[in-house]
Write a protein that holds these residues in place. Structure first.
Motif, PDB file in Angstrom:
ATOM      1  N   PRO A 141      11.151   7.401  -8.048  1.00 49.03           N
ATOM      2  CA  PRO A 141      11.868   8.567  -7.781  1.00 49.03           C
ATOM      3  C   PRO A 141      11.888   8.809  -6.027  1.00 49.03           C
ATOM      4  N   SER A 142      10.841   8.396  -5.040  1.00 49.62           N
ATOM      5  CA  SER A 142      10.201   7.869  -4.001  1.00 49.62           C
ATOM      6  C   SER A 142      11.196   7.421  -2.966  1.00 49.62           C
ATOM      7  N   GLU A 168       3.922  -1.803  -5.752  1.00 50.37           N
ATOM      8  CA  GLU A 168       5.286  -1.883  -5.086  1.00 50.37           C
ATOM      9  C   GLU A 168       5.349   0.041  -4.951  1.00 50.37           C
ATOM     10  N   GLU A 169       5.054   1.158  -6.203  1.00 49.93           N
ATOM     11  CA  GLU A 169       5.532   2.775  -6.152  1.00 49.93           C
ATOM     12  C   GLU A 169       4.523   2.653  -5.120  1.00 49.93           C
ATOM     13  N   ILE A 221       5.319   5.099  -1.914  1.00 46.80           N
ATOM     14  CA  ILE A 221       4.910   6.599  -1.443  1.00 46.80           C
ATOM     15  C   ILE A 221       4.034   6.588  -0.400  1.00 46.80           C
ATOM     16  N   ASP A 222       3.665   5.694   0.244  1.00 45.74           N
ATOM     17  CA  ASP A 222       2.709   5.592   1.647  1.00 45.74           C
ATOM     18  C   ASP A 222       3.863   5.809   2.361  1.00 45.74           C
ATOM     19  N   GLY A 223       5.258   5.229   2.149  1.00 44.02           N
ATOM     20  CA  GLY A 223       6.668   5.411   3.060  1.00 44.02           C
ATOM     21  C   GLY A 223       6.974   4.260   3.596  1.00 44.02           C
ATOM     22  N   ALA A 224       6.173   3.149   3.030  1.00 48.29           N
ATOM     23  CA  ALA A 224       6.544   1.871   2.647  1.00 48.29           C
ATOM     24  C   ALA A 224       8.054   1.099   2.448  1.00 48.29           C
ATOM     25  N   GLY A 225       8.862   0.567   3.669  1.00 46.26           N
ATOM     26  CA  GLY A 225       9.933   0.449   2.489  1.00 46.26           C
ATOM     27  C   GLY A 225       9.969  -1.276   2.053  1.00 46.26           C
ATOM     28  N   PHE A 259       7.270  -4.320   2.342  1.00 43.60           N
ATOM     29  CA  PHE A 259       6.466  -4.174   0.904  1.00 43.60           C
ATOM     30  C   PHE A 259       7.152  -5.920   1.012  1.00 43.60           C
ATOM     31  N   PHE A 260       8.100  -6.503   1.093  1.00 46.30           N
ATOM     32  CA  PHE A 260       7.999  -7.203   1.195  1.00 46.30           C
ATOM     33  C   PHE A 260       7.645  -8.634   1.912  1.00 46.30           C
ATOM     34  N   TRP A 261       6.857  -7.831   3.259  1.00 45.40           N
ATOM     35  CA  TRP A 261       5.883  -8.726   3.855  1.00 45.40           C
ATOM     36  C   TRP A 261       4.801  -8.484   3.479  1.00 45.40           C
ATOM     37  N   ARG A 262       3.774  -7.326   3.591  1.00 43.64           N
ATOM     38  CA  ARG A 262       2.826  -7.069   3.820  1.00 43.64           C
ATOM     39  C   ARG A 262       2.126  -7.262   2.294  1.00 43.64           C
ATOM     40  N   MET A 263       2.049  -6.593   1.153  1.00 40.07           N
ATOM     41  CA  MET A 263       1.978  -7.055   0.181  1.00 40.07           C
ATOM     42  C   MET A 263       2.755  -8.690  -1.020  1.00 40.07           C
ATOM     43  N   VAL A 264       3.913  -8.377  -0.756  1.00 44.06           N
ATOM     44  CA  VAL A 264       5.007  -9.684  -1.756  1.00 44.06           C
ATOM     45  C   VAL A 264       3.721 -11.496  -0.960  1.00 44.06           C
TER      46      VAL A 264
END
Lengths: 338, 286
Positions: free
Chosen positions: A33-34, B180-181, B185-189, B193-198
């Motif tokens: 949702p966010s 990813e959620e 929620i932490d405000g990452a686009g 997310f791609f760079w930091r996590m994936v």
């Protein structure tokens, strides 16, 4: 070259996605949702991320094959725009050229012999290496070394060793087998077997590794149950291991067949374009290079490429439909949705 | 598709029992057959031509390092090592960058066409380089990239994509949605997310792809043969071939050059052997 083909079995992952995306236009799952980005923003992201790869792929993989289809209809020396349209003439020449028939025949022989020679050796070695023994991981790695070395090094090294006054003949003489010395490379009765020996040497390690992976997929409980029932080691291998290795062996055979149809490097390096045809080791690919680019007939070379492509694709599709359809859905047969 | 993690079978052997001696005998014979030719090339480089002429299958007597010093002292070998290194490194980086981005889209964006995109790349397996080489040569020539490493690098990137996408997509899809959620929620686009996590989470797949692409490029012959006609731009495989025809009478030196040229690949392989063997089996098993 072979590495690229290695992975095809995994290609069957596709149906899941096709079904998952099901044709609906929703750009985001409702569970997030966010995320309140506009549809255009997401499209831009997709374009930005996937665009470069798609562009490079289309320009250098798909476009050349399409171009080959186009140029194949021309007599063309490779400069300027092709103007001398000859219709199917190139293809007629290919079909009627005895040199091409020979090359095709060699490819068929190599396909068959690769399977017949490598399968028993690889299965035997894999069963051997699957036993619990000291140093097994070292042995596995060492068997794999020839596969990692470049075709040029393999070709140059073996080419030197197999000369009539080379190390192989000298070795045979030193151990008292002088009667078996041969002109390994240029004797047309033997050359294809020499080639097969080198191919087996280089690629059998790959087959062993795949089969070992397949062996690890067989649950241990089956062996334990059979052992409790009093089955001997060989009975277990014959009745349990080999049948359960079926899917692995069929995938390996697929990779081996496609690789053998494309064979170029080793033949071209050891035999060169001229000796290859007199020694009886020419392949479709060496025929393509020597009659296309090396002869300056780019239209003709492209037509040969198209013929090779059609043969490989036909074999691959037929194999998938006939042989691999027996294996579980989603393994490899996924692309041809039945 | 069962995604078994790759290097499973390589258990530590120190706690294994000694088995049947016959098994070790066969294993020893096989290894001799597999390594014999390689050892011959390396040892042969330590002999002189007269030694080789007298007995081609003999042992160096005395050992002679002049051939190796000659090759290492000349500029040709090092220039080719440099060319091969640049080509392989650039190809690897290119394949990884493009295929990670594309696989990310295929694995984690739900949109019409994701499936088609996967099929497009996977179809690349049906278009081997051997078939495409003649027209590819014309494309590269029209782009003015003849005799430049770029003319080898860019097509190699394109032909590496199919395999890379097929290996990477399952890795990327396996990343749980919850991560990813949480990130969003932490405000990452998505890109953050791609760079930091994936990228970190798919590292095993990335490394496997990287090694396969690097070795493929290091060993590749057909494409450089068509594109690089100028000796200054030769990569090692072309260099070995040119050297062996140029010095065809100087067998010992050819052997030295050949063994030096396979050394980098052997070192690379021994450093990453588990990843390579595991990666191949994992990739084949899907």
């Amino acid at each position: 070259m072979t590495d690229r083909e290695l992975i095809s079995p995994a290609a069957g992952g596709s149906p899941a996605i096709i079904e998952a995306d099901g044709g609906s236009a929703r750009a985001l799952p409702p569970s997030r949702p966010s995320r309140r980005k506009s549809l255009w923003g997401i499209r831009l992201e997709i374009l930005l991320l996937a665009g470069p790869a798609v562009l490079v792929f289309l320009a250098f993989v798909i476009l050349p094959v399409v171009m080959a289809g186009y140029y194949g209809f021309f007599r063309w020396q490779g400069y300027g725009i092709p103007t001398d349209f000859v219709g199917l003439q190139n293809y007629l020449t290919i079909i009627q050229d005895p040199d091409f028939h020979e090359a095709l025949w060699h490819n068929i022989v190599i396909v068959v012999l690769s399977l017949v020679l490598q399968a028993p050796i690889a299965i035997g070695l894999a069963l051997l290496l699957n036993r619990r023994m000291k140093g097994q991981s070292v042995i596995r790695v060492l068997i794999f070394v020839p596969y990692v070395i470049s075709e040029v090094v393999v070709g140059t090294g073996w080419g030197l060793m197999l000369q009539s006054r080379g190390a192989v003949n000298a070795f045979l003489e030193n151990i008292g087998l002088g009667a078996f010395t041969q002109d390994w490379i240029s004797n047309p009765d033997i050359a294809i077997w020499t080639l097969m020996g080198i191919l087996v040497w280089k690629y059998v390690g790959f087959a062993v590794i795949i089969i070992l992976a397949g062996l690890q997929g067989i649950p241990n409980e089956l062996f334990e149950a059979a052992a409790i029932d009093g089955a001997s080691y060989w009975q277990i291998q014959r009745r349990i291991t080999l049948p359960l290795l079926g899917p692995t062996l069929r995938i390996w055979a697929f990779l081996s067949i496609i690789g053998a149809l494309q064979l170029f490097d080793l033949v071209y390096i050891i035999w060169g374009q001229y000796i290859a045809s007199t020694a009886g080791t020419s392949t479709m690919a060496t025929y393509m290079v020597s009659n296309g680019r090396n002869a300056g007939n780019f239209g003709y070379g492209n037509a040969v490429a198209v013929v090779m492509f059609i043969i490989s694709l036909g074999v691959a599709l037929a194999y998938q439909r006939i042989v691999l359809r027996r294996d579980t859905a989603g393994a490899l047969t996924g692309r041809s949705k039945r | 598709m069962t995604t078994t993690t790759a290097p499973r079978g390589l258990r530590r052997s120190s706690d294994l029992p000694w088995g049947n001696p016959l098994v070790y005998l066969i294993a020893a014979l096989v290894i001799t057959a597999m390594l014999g030719p390689i050892v011959y090339i390396i040892i042969g480089g330590f002999r002189t031509n007269s030694q080789i002429t007298v007995d081609p299958a003999g042992w160096p007597d005395p050992w002679n390092i002049a051939n190796y010093l000659d090759v290492l002292g000349g500029g040709i070998f090092w220039r080719q090592v440099l060319n091969s290194t640049i080509t392989a490194a650039a190809t690897t980086l290119g394949v990884l960058a493009l295929s990670l981005a594309a696989s990310y889209v295929i694995a984690r964006y739900r949109f019409r066409g994701a499936g088609a995109l996967y099929v497009l790349f996977a179809s690349g397996l049906m278009f081997p380089l051997t078939v495409a080489i003649t027209p590819l040569y014309i494309v590269v020539r029209n782009l003015g990239l003849m005799n430049s490493l770029g003319g080898v690098i860019v097509p190699q990137i394109a032909f590496g994509l199919a395999q890379a996408v097929i290996i990477l997509v399952p890795f990327l899809r396996a990343i749980p949605d919850e991560i990813e959620e949480a990130a969003s929620i932490d405000g990452a686009g998505r890109l953050a997310f791609f760079w930091r996590m994936v990228v970190p989470l798919s590292l095993p797949g990335v490394i496997t792809v990287g090694i396969l692409v690097f070795i493929n490029s290091w060993n590749s012959y057909l494409l450089p043969l068509f594109i690089l006609n100028n000796e200054a731009s030769f990569t090692l495989p072309l260099g070995v071939q040119a050297f062996s025809s140029q010095y065809s009478v100087d067998t010992a030196k050819v052997l030295a050059f050949t063994s030096l040229s396979m050394l980098p690949a052997l070192v690379f392989f021994s450093v990453f052997e588990r990843r390579i063997v595991g990666g191949l089996t994992g990739a084949v098993k899907g």
